[in-house]
Write a protein that holds these residues in place. Sequence first.
Motif, mmCIF file in Angstrom:
data_model
loop_
_atom_site.group_PDB
_atom_site.id
_atom_site.type_symbol
_atom_site.label_atom_id
_atom_site.label_comp_id
_atom_site.label_asym_id
_atom_site.label_seq_id
_atom_site.Cartn_x
_atom_site.Cartn_y
_atom_site.Cartn_z
ATOM 1 N N PRO A 52 1.926 1.994 6.554
ATOM 2 C CA PRO A 52 1.753 1.953 4.964
ATOM 3 C C PRO A 52 3.062 1.957 4.751
ATOM 4 O O PRO A 52 4.005 1.621 4.670
ATOM 5 N N LYS A 74 0.866 -1.015 0.209
ATOM 6 C CA LYS A 74 -0.095 0.444 -0.298
ATOM 7 C C LYS A 74 0.918 1.427 -0.005
ATOM 8 O O LYS A 74 1.974 1.755 0.636
ATOM 9 N N PHE A 78 -3.551 5.884 -1.824
ATOM 10 C CA PHE A 78 -4.292 6.622 -1.013
ATOM 11 C C PHE A 78 -3.533 8.043 -1.541
ATOM 12 O O PHE A 78 -2.886 8.070 -0.921
ATOM 13 N N VAL A 105 0.617 5.210 0.651
ATOM 14 C CA VAL A 105 -0.213 6.975 0.093
ATOM 15 C C VAL A 105 0.347 7.758 0.425
ATOM 16 O O VAL A 105 1.946 8.480 -0.030
ATOM 17 N N LEU A 150 -0.847 3.093 10.185
ATOM 18 C CA LEU A 150 -1.315 2.648 9.263
ATOM 19 C C LEU A 150 -0.492 1.912 8.799
ATOM 20 O O LEU A 150 -0.473 0.525 8.283
ATOM 21 N N PHE A 208 -8.678 2.015 4.295
ATOM 22 C CA PHE A 208 -7.280 1.615 4.435
ATOM 23 C C PHE A 208 -6.840 0.468 4.377
ATOM 24 O O PHE A 208 -6.914 0.077 3.366
ATOM 25 N N LEU A 237 -8.932 8.004 5.533
ATOM 26 C CA LEU A 237 -7.171 6.903 4.944
ATOM 27 C C LEU A 237 -7.907 6.208 6.274
ATOM 28 O O LEU A 237 -7.579 4.670 5.388
ATOM 29 N N GLY A 238 -8.128 5.728 7.197
ATOM 30 C CA GLY A 238 -7.839 4.508 8.120
ATOM 31 C C GLY A 238 -9.150 3.125 8.037
ATOM 32 O O GLY A 238 -8.751 2.566 8.150
#
Lengths: 402, 402
Positions: A328, A16, A290, A18, A326, A284, A280-281
């Motif tokens: 990322p 992922k 993102f 961001v 998170l 996710f 975003l959370g």
Amino acid sequence: MNPEFIDSLVIKNKTKIVYLIMDGIGGLPSGNSHLTELETARTPHLDALAQRSVCGLLDPVGYGVTPGSGPAHFSLFGYDPIKTSVGRGLLSAAGIDFSMTERDLFMRVNLATINADGIVTDRRAGRIDTDSNRRICEKMQAKIDLGTNVEFFMAPEKEHRALIALRGDDLSDELTDSDPEAAGKAPLTPRALNPKAQRTAQIIQNLLQQTRTILSDEERANMILLRGFARYQKFNTLPERFGLTPLAIAEYPMYRGIARLLGMDIHPQTGSIEGEIAALGTSFDNYDFFFVHIKPTDSLGEDGNFDAKVKIIEEVDSHLPAITGLNPDVLVVTGDHSTPAVMCGHSWHPVPVILASQTCRPDRVERFGERDCIGGGLSRIPTMHLMGLALAHAGKLSKYGA
Amino acid sequence: MNPEFIDSLVIKNKTKIVYLIMDGIGGLPSGNSHLTELETARTPHLDALAQRSVCGLLDPVGYGVTPGSGPAHFSLFGYDPIKTSVGRGLLSAAGIDFSMTERDLFMRVNLATINADGIVTDRRAGRIDTDSNRRICEKMQAKIDLGTNVEFFMAPEKEHRALIALRGDDLSDELTDSDPEAAGKAPLTPRALNPKAQRTAQIIQNLLQQTRTILSDEERANMILLRGFARYQKFNTLPERFGLTPLAIAEYPMYRGIARLLGMDIHPQTGSIEGEIAALGTSFDNYDFFFVHIKPTDSLGEDGNFDAKVKIIEEVDSHLPAITGLNPDVLVVTGDHSTPAVMCGHSWHPVPVILASQTCRPDRVERFGERDCIGGGLSRIPTMHLMGLALAHAGKLSKYGA
């Protein structure tokens, strides 16, 4: 290197990425401290991130070129901002979620005030409120008649800004603007830039004549100014180019519009930076790219409000743990361009960037600031290559050649 | 980015840009101090300027490429030095203010000495003096006869250098040189590089045969060597591209010639660096772009005279207050290329640069020197983008895109 070169190297995986984009983040010193907005801001979380990542400076379009938000964002997403020329009308249409077809011609509208002599006295109709704008669009929608072959659509954006779309066969966007770009002048007559655009020019001239009659009883918004004629355009999207499943979290129409043109899903507006980070959370698990867009850094820079821009940067910094928490695989923090408060507008200065991932080669940058980023490991590179770096650090690019 | 991209963004205003070009400024360490010429020089004014500006390094043509003065200067003025290929003959013609027409073919001439076997013994005819050169040109002008369809012109430059121009229809510059580029060899026979140049090759061969007879009674300059064949070429000038009203202040013919080709007015020669700076002051109200060319840094580098090059840099530094006192909106201090004294010639090393303006984003450079400029905020960029930066900092470029 053409930024599309990487497309052939893309491999799909579950990592992922961001992008935290603070619009207009880059700045210039003001006053006695000789520090920029970003250097002035107390940013302990961004500084800590800079220490464990690779930093640098990005050129959105080219040396000395001040970009608009459109080219600057295309660059961020890996599109050559000079080859990817997009009319303002198309960005507006995308930004208000207008249901586009390939037969559409879009244009950006300013509601404006003209005097009895037909001279523009206010290009923004006193920054008329959005509700009045909506009422005027509905009035125009009900009364404009361009014949059976051309459909007319008009929709409000914020304040004095609106969109007009014409739908029909063989409409051309090769027209000059009607917006004189300054008060004290009469609106210009849109002219065809080549013979094929003649018919469209006549349709637009007809539209403007009808508008003058229809809006003649309005006190402020008694005329429209047209610019950025643009036909519908199909882009190679982020899903198509990079196999991504992208989500955009942005408050302002134009950025949502750009994201939609590039194949991103669009999160509902949240109304605050805190809301965007929360979105975003909660999203996710469902996406792998993102785009989180923070607008006030740019707006406050344009307002010349150095201190308020500093405060917004500090606010974003305070939310950073919610993002890094998170985990990322790649976190990029940068802006689309610089908007120094002392210049009250966009500028050509390069934009500081942090790229954080497990595979970052460390540099010696200790703080996230313009001067510090000069010595960053990314050095100074064109923004359009950032996407390739993000994909590489996310393990999404294969080897080139044996 | 193509450097011509900025042309579409140009806006006219009254701001002023000064280019202070120290030819061949970049250097290499010599002796025990391990400092370059620029690092050795005591330059308090340049250092102070560096502290309040943005610095960096410029690559005139590309990594590893040693440029001649022609490409290096085209680059400084925003022309791609590889796409802008200009024959040496054209530069010579421009440099001596030859009245050019579109039917002209130019070539650079060395007066040379050949022995009885036709072998070149001195490519510069003992660096013959300019007066003897002039006498020989007049003798050639009186005697050469290329028939009714081709006019012949010959004019002296400095010492052993001269210009020949042929005027006629369908002359071609696609020819090989006659200059063997080394003593101990016979002059080469110019050959056509394609069939269309056959006739011109024959004319040149005829010219060389006649020359051998005409100059056979000369002791030193008994032959000519030809190179840099070039037809007349029209450039998009600085006034055309950037809306500038430019003035060149330069002592040497070739730089004056380049400036003229690019549409600059040419200030009369002043005979000294002090005179050049004074000329900048007296002309300051009448132009908005100033190209001030300092030649001795290059000449002394070519001579291998490290200490004298240092002294010239210090002399230029002493005049800097007279320039900054004029308050130009943008002041650029750099060179066209490096000429390290230890190499006795041009080199490929990048060139230190200072760009000073109100809108500079500060970096941490404290001194104007090669090593210090590595950490400059401009980083290392192609010279051909310097002009765009200068225009941007002078407020002469509008925003790209919405």
